[in-house]
Structures are given as structure tokens and as C-alpha cells.
Design a protein around this motif. Structure first.
Motif, PDB file in Angstrom:
ATOM      1  N   TRP A 118       0.880  -1.181   0.000  1.00  0.00           N
ATOM      2  CA  TRP A 118       0.000   0.000   0.000  1.00  0.00           C
ATOM      3  C   TRP A 118       0.912   1.225   0.000  1.00  0.00           C
ATOM      4  O   TRP A 118       0.624   2.227  -0.651  1.00  0.00           O
ATOM      5  CB  TRP A 118      -0.889  -0.042   1.239  1.00  0.00           C
ATOM      6  N   LEU A 119       2.027   1.112   0.737  1.00  0.00           N
ATOM      7  CA  LEU A 119       3.019   2.183   0.797  1.00  0.00           C
ATOM      8  C   LEU A 119       3.703   2.352  -0.557  1.00  0.00           C
ATOM      9  O   LEU A 119       3.903   3.462  -1.029  1.00  0.00           O
ATOM     10  CB  LEU A 119       4.048   1.824   1.865  1.00  0.00           C
ATOM     11  N   GLY A 120       4.090   1.212  -1.178  1.00  0.00           N
ATOM     12  CA  GLY A 120       4.508   1.249  -2.575  1.00  0.00           C
ATOM     13  C   GLY A 120       5.983   1.181  -2.874  1.00  0.00           C
ATOM     14  O   GLY A 120       6.407   1.607  -3.946  1.00  0.00           O
ATOM     15  N   MET A 121       6.791   0.622  -1.947  1.00  0.00           N
ATOM     16  CA  MET A 121       8.234   0.677  -2.183  1.00  0.00           C
ATOM     17  C   MET A 121       8.826  -0.534  -2.904  1.00  0.00           C
ATOM     18  O   MET A 121       9.805  -0.387  -3.627  1.00  0.00           O
ATOM     19  CB  MET A 121       8.978   0.893  -0.879  1.00  0.00           C
ATOM     20  N   ASP A 145       3.419   1.236  -9.220  1.00  0.00           N
ATOM     21  CA  ASP A 145       3.183   0.010  -9.974  1.00  0.00           C
ATOM     22  C   ASP A 145       1.746  -0.442  -9.762  1.00  0.00           C
ATOM     23  O   ASP A 145       1.077   0.005  -8.823  1.00  0.00           O
ATOM     24  CB  ASP A 145       4.162  -1.077  -9.510  1.00  0.00           C
ATOM     25  N   PRO A 146       1.250  -1.339 -10.625  1.00  0.00           N
ATOM     26  CA  PRO A 146      -0.160  -1.737 -10.533  1.00  0.00           C
ATOM     27  C   PRO A 146      -0.510  -2.479  -9.247  1.00  0.00           C
ATOM     28  O   PRO A 146      -1.645  -2.387  -8.780  1.00  0.00           O
ATOM     29  CB  PRO A 146      -0.344  -2.651 -11.753  1.00  0.00           C
ATOM     30  N   TYR A 147       0.455  -3.206  -8.671  1.00  0.00           N
ATOM     31  CA  TYR A 147       0.148  -3.929  -7.441  1.00  0.00           C
ATOM     32  C   TYR A 147      -0.090  -2.948  -6.295  1.00  0.00           C
ATOM     33  O   TYR A 147      -1.108  -3.016  -5.602  1.00  0.00           O
ATOM     34  CB  TYR A 147       1.289  -4.902  -7.110  1.00  0.00           C
ATOM     35  N   ALA A 148       0.846  -2.022  -6.124  1.00  0.00           N
ATOM     36  CA  ALA A 148       0.694  -1.017  -5.066  1.00  0.00           C
ATOM     37  C   ALA A 148      -0.598  -0.223  -5.270  1.00  0.00           C
ATOM     38  O   ALA A 148      -1.336   0.047  -4.316  1.00  0.00           O
ATOM     39  CB  ALA A 148       1.897  -0.075  -5.058  1.00  0.00           C
ATOM     40  N   LEU A 149      -0.878   0.153  -6.513  1.00  0.00           N
ATOM     41  CA  LEU A 149      -2.093   0.919  -6.796  1.00  0.00           C
ATOM     42  C   LEU A 149      -3.334   0.105  -6.447  1.00  0.00           C
ATOM     43  O   LEU A 149      -4.297   0.621  -5.873  1.00  0.00           O
ATOM     44  CB  LEU A 149      -2.126   1.338  -8.271  1.00  0.00           C
TER      45      LEU A 149
END
Lengths: 287, 290
Positions: A118-121, A145-149
Motif C-alpha cells: 500500500w506504501l509502494g516501495m 506500480d499496478p500492485y501497489a495501486l
């Protein structure tokens, strides 16, 4: 208490099903995979594709009965093996279908699987580091990236259904999840490749502790949508993170000065405080 | 510039395409149905924007990658399309904006304007029990949504941020309120004043021609970074003073912080004016029957 677990055949899902069955929950396991041979006694199974709205309906009305709660784990767990649009579509369609049917059926509680991403690193291409450490649930996200989004969107989706229907909603954010058979290799990496855990801020969780957190989330009443980082107390590192971080980047090194001893870069105090949950496994147990 | 406009066959899309062509841009309309009134000079290619491959293909036209994309393709919250299953609204809207942003990233397209909405602020659908922290509402007001459409707009804005974070592309999210085209004013005014007056999510509105102008400014200007921008008129679409409207609608929401009065709109457009140099030129009062 009757609960549906989607994504039940995944490695986390299997542990969650085991944990709940061992604590007298009546579990309906659902996954896109064919029924496994090793379901715990008493667990029912339905094969379904949560990206299809009709399948979500079928799962949540299985044998004509609504569950008391839904634990939604079904997703593509990272963006490394599928095209980006497939990762995003699979995750946000299944999340939405579940959320919509939970609302439509008046199911009172939904636990959503979010992620440290969720943070996206982990899967970013432009480097960035948190603006403070340890990261807590207030720290802003930056999805590249699409996963984090998809994880950000998933948390927004459960907020939507809480706003519309008053559903009790919790988002669980697992970090790097370690399965029992992975420990020897993980310990080797701690010794030989200590910087390889930087993008997760040296956080981790044993899958058994993670499954226990899902159960605690079922057993805890929340009012607002609450998200929780479910990480171990200690860092996945021999040396203090404050010493390792400068070797990764100057920016990270500056922020990591606030971390002491074996503290990881992600804070689990909200989960401990609100869910009455404690991690019981450390990587040091496996050396 | 070579500009792809997805959703160029819709109501807003038609105004946007016309505005861009009049300004001398090379425009390709990319959408699933052809325009009813094609704009001379604009191309059209039929595409399902929920299909990634089609979107990537469509962002190249006449053999070259577009310079910029304006993304409007979605199921809007207007009748009759509003009568769509929520799962379809979600699927089409969330996947379309994702595919467009991802294609922009892959093709190295440096500018995207995507379409958000006042529907990121669906406080009025709380039955007036939940109010925004203050009025005027603006781009800092916390999001609050209850349906697939509002959620798809939150997702769209997050998708624009993803593109900007990954590639540095300029990514603007335009938030119209109630969109009113010139030939729709009479109908909307009678709805607003009728025996059972219609209420929308706010008392702000977006003139379709002024809105199209904002899209053009957002795609032409440089160095805008990644921002959401409310494109609404200065005045409110109501006869009663705005503070009265707000107090009536939110009477069950507890203490209210109302910083607008009289004819002022309940949503501020200051950010768009400052960043784009945009100003609304048409008011609903211009269209009132004398």
C-alpha cells in the motif's frame, strides 16, 4: 461464527483457514484453484473466480447462508509474473465484487488484505524513501506500480462500503511473509545479503503470526475503517537498521537514525494496541 | 500537438474535441462508438478502452505516438448510462483509466489529463448526516464516496499519481461538477426550480464550453506536475443563498464551518484559475428565460 475466506488456497490463505478452523470458526474456503485434498476437517470449499461478479455472489450465498464475516485474500500477490493490466484488473475487480456483495447482502464485517505495498516501495522504479521512520499507518503512500495501486484502491473500496452500509471494515497490511520452509534461506540472506530487505524496511512476519492477526481482526470491533501493519517486533537484520540504512542510501540513513536496537522500519504498535495481537516468531528462532 | 482524446464521442468529449481542433491541434477520438456529430478534422478509431492492447495501439496514430492524452472514456453518472450495474461502472471506469495511464508510461507520453469528478465528494449522499470539514470545498477536502462511480474517480486520480510518480509525466485530474451544455440549461433550470426540485452533489456546476477550455489549458501548459483541479463556475446553481442551501441540506450533520455566502459556489475554483489561468465565461444566468 461463519466466515468466508477468499484466496484460501494461497499460502497465506491456507494458514488463515487452518488458524480459523482450529479456533472453532465455521469456514467456507473459496479460491480459483480446484478444491485441495488437505482441507482441515469441517471446512467447506467452493471453486470460484472473484473477478466475476456472479462468482462473488455464489461464494457469499454459499448453500443459501450469508457468512458473518468475509476475509478477502484473493489477489495476484505481486506484479512480477503477470502483465501490469492483468495484475491491476484482477485485484481491483475482485476487491470491488466482494465489497459490493458484502454491502448488498448486509454482511456485517469485511477484512481486506492490503499490503506493505500500500506504501509502494517494493516494486517502484523511481527511488524514494519514507519521510519518517518507523513508518506507521499515517504515512502517505506513493504507488508506482499496478500492485501497489491495487492495494490503495482496495482500501478505498472497503471505506466506500463502510460509508454506504456501515460495514465494519479492517485492512491488513502484511510485509514480507515468511513461510515455514523458507526460513533457512531467509536466515542465510540475513547473514549474507542484509541490504536485500531494504525496500521492506527490514520488516517481516511469520505466516503463522499473520494468520493469528486475521483472527484477532475478526474478534476486534472497530468503528472507523482501520488499517494495520502486521510485522514482527524485530528487524530482519543482525545489525541495527540505523547502521544498515546508510549503506543503502544517504536519505534513508538520515531517517533511520530514529530507529534503535533491533527496531524495524515499520511500526506494529497499532496492531498490538487495537487488535491485542503479538507476533511470536522471530527470525532468530530459526538460526 | 498530436492529442488522443478517449471518450471524444460523449457530451463533454464533443466540446473538448471541437475546442482542440479549433486551436489547431491534431486530434484522434478513441472510443467505442463513433461521434454523432463528427468534428471535421478530428480522426476516430473504435476501441474498447478496457482492453490494454487496444489502448496501446490507439495511442499511436498515423504511425507516431501521441504527444498527449485526454482521457474522458467512462460510464458517466448521467441518465441513461447511469442505469448500469455498479460492477460494470467500476470495471469500465477503473480499468480504462488504468490502461490509458499504463500505456502512457510504456510509450513515454509526457502529458495526461484524466477526468475525475465532484463525485469524489459524495457527502450529500450521507443523507446530510456527514459534512465536509468546511466550505468552500476544494481539492484538499477529504474524499468521501458511497458508490462505484465515486470510487472509480478516486481510483482514477490515484492512477494519474501513479503515472507521474513512475515517469514524471504531467498528470492532471479535472473535476467537473454538474456539467451543463448550452442546450441543457433550460432543462436543468426547470429541474432545479421544479415542484420537486432536484439536488445534485453540490450547488456548483461546470459550463461545458468553459470545461473544454480547461482541458485545453491543462494539456497545453507545461510544468503542472500532478494535480487535481476543480473546474466549476464562480456562482452557485441555485436561487437561494448558498449558506441557506448548505444549512438546510446538512442540518443533521452537527456544527458546520461555512465560509461561503450569497451567490458564491460551494466549491472553490481558485486552484484551477491560478494554475491554468482559466476563467469561467458563461453563467447559468446567461441562459435564463427573461
Amino acid at each position: 461464527m461463519r466466515v468466508v475466506v477468499t484466496g484460501s488456497s494461497g499460502r497465506i490463505g491456507q494458514q488463515v483457514v487452518k488458524e480459523l478452523a482450529a479456533h472453532a470458526y465455521q469456514v467456507i474456503a473459496a479460491d480459483i484453484a480446484r478444491a485441495p485434498h488437505d482441507l482441515p476437517a469441517g471446512v467447506q470449499y467452493i471453486q470460484a473466480d472473484m473477478t466475476k461478479p456472479a462468482d462473488a455472489v455464489g461464494v457469499l450465498t454459499f448453500r443459501g447462508r450469508k457468512p458473518d464475516a468475509v476475509l478477502h485474500l484473493a489477489a495476484i500477490p505481486n506484479p512480477t509474473k503477470d502483465p501490469p493490466d492483468v495484475v491491476y484488473a484482477t485485484n481491483v475487480l475482485s476487491a470491488y465484487n466482494i465489497v459490493e456483495m458484502v454491502g448488498a447482502l448486509g454482511i456485517p464485517k469485511l477484512i481486506e488484505t492490503s499490503s506493505i505495498n500500500w506504501l509502494g516501495m517494493d516494486f517502484r522504479t523511481q527511488e524514494w524513501w519514507p519521510s519518517y521512520l518507523p513508518v506507521d499507518e499515517f504515512h502517505p503512500h506513493q504507488a508506482q506500480d499496478p500492485y501497489a495501486l491495487s492495494k490503495f484502491v482496495g482500501e478505498q473500496a472497503v471505506e466506500m462500503i463502510r460509508n454506504r452500509c456501515g460495514t465494519e471494515v479492517i485492512s491488513i497490511r502484511p510485509p514480507y511473509v515468511v513461510f515455514t520452509d523458507w526460513w533457512p534461506d531467509v536466515v542465510r540472506r540475513v547473514h549474507e545479503e542484509p541490504l536485500s530487505f531494504a525496500s521492506g524496511l527490514w520488516s517481516y512476519i511469520d505466516v503463522r503470526d499473520l494468520a493469528a492477526a486475521y483472527r484477532k481482526a475478526l474478534e476486534t470491533r472497530v468503528n472507523l475503517h482501520e488499517s494495520f501493519y502486521i510485522v514482527a517486533d524485530d528487524a530482519l537484520a543482525e545489525r541495527p537498521v540505523a547502521d544498515l540504512a546508510p549503506e543503502v542510501s544517504e536519505a534513508l540513513g538520515k531517517k533511520a537514525k530514529s530507529l534503535t536496537g533491533t527496531q524495524p522500519g515499520v511500526d506494529n504498535s497499532k496492531a498490538k494496541r487495537m487488535l491485542d495481537w503479538r507476533p511470536s516468531f522471530s527470525w532468530r528462532d530459526f538460526t | 500537438m498530436r492529442i488522443v482524446v478517449t471518450g471524444g464521442s460523449g457530451i463533454v468529449g464533443g466540446f473538448v474535441v471541437r475546442n482542440l481542433v479549433a486551436a489547431g491541434h491534431d486530434v484522434m477520438n478513441v472510443t467505442r462508438r463513433p461521434p454523432r456529430d463528427p468534428v471535421p478534422g478530428a480522426g476516430f478509431v473504435q476501441v474498447d478502452t478496457t482492453e490494454m492492447g487496444q489502448v496501446v495501439g490507439a495511442l499511436k496514430f498515423r504511425g507516431k505516438i501521441a504527444d498527449a492524452v485526454i482521457h474522458l472514456a467512462a460510464l458517466p453518472n448521467v441518465w441513461p448510462v447511469a442505469a448500469s450495474l455498479p460492477t460494470e461502472v467500476w470495471r469500465i471506469n477503473a480499468l480504462s483509466v488504468y490502461n490509458v495511464a499504463e500505456a502512457c508510461a510504456q510509450l513515454g507520453i509526457g502529458k495526461l489529463v484524466e477526468t475525475s469528478s465532484v463525485n469524489v465528494h459524495q457527502y450529500m449522499r450521507s443523507g446530510g448526516t456527514i459534512a465536509p470539514p468546511r466550505w468552500p470545498m476544494d481539492e484538499t477536502t477529504p474524499n468521501w464516496v458511497i458508490n462505484a462511480y465515486g470510487l472509480s474517480k478516486i481510483a482514477g486520480e490515484a492512477t494519474a499519481r501513479m503515472l507521474h510518480a513512475r515517469t514524471g509525466a504531467q498528470a492532471i485530474s479535472i473535476r467537473p461538477a454538474l456539467v451543463i451544455a448550452p442546450d441543457e440549461y433550460a432543462m436543468r433550470i426547470s429541474q432545479m426550480r421544479g415542484d420537486r426540485p432536484k439536488t445534485w452533489l453540490s450547488w456548483s456546476y461546470s459550463d461545458a464550453e468553459d470545461l473544454a477550455e480547461a482541458y485545453r489549458l491543462a494539456i497545453e501548459k507545461d510544468d503542472l506536475g500532478c494535480e487535481a483541479l476543480y473546474i466549476v463556475n464562480d456562482d452557485a446553481f441555485t436561487d437561494a443563498p448558498i449558506e441557506t442551501c448548505i444549512m438546510q441540506a446538512y442540518r443533521d450533520a452537527g456544527p458546520l464551518d461555512i465560509g461561503v455566502k450569497g451567490h458564491a459556489a460551494d466549491i472553490a475554483n481558485a486552484k484551477a484559475k491560478a494554475m491554468l489561468g482559466w476563467k469561467p465565461r458563461h453563467s447559468w444566468h446567461d441562459y435564463e428565460k427573461r
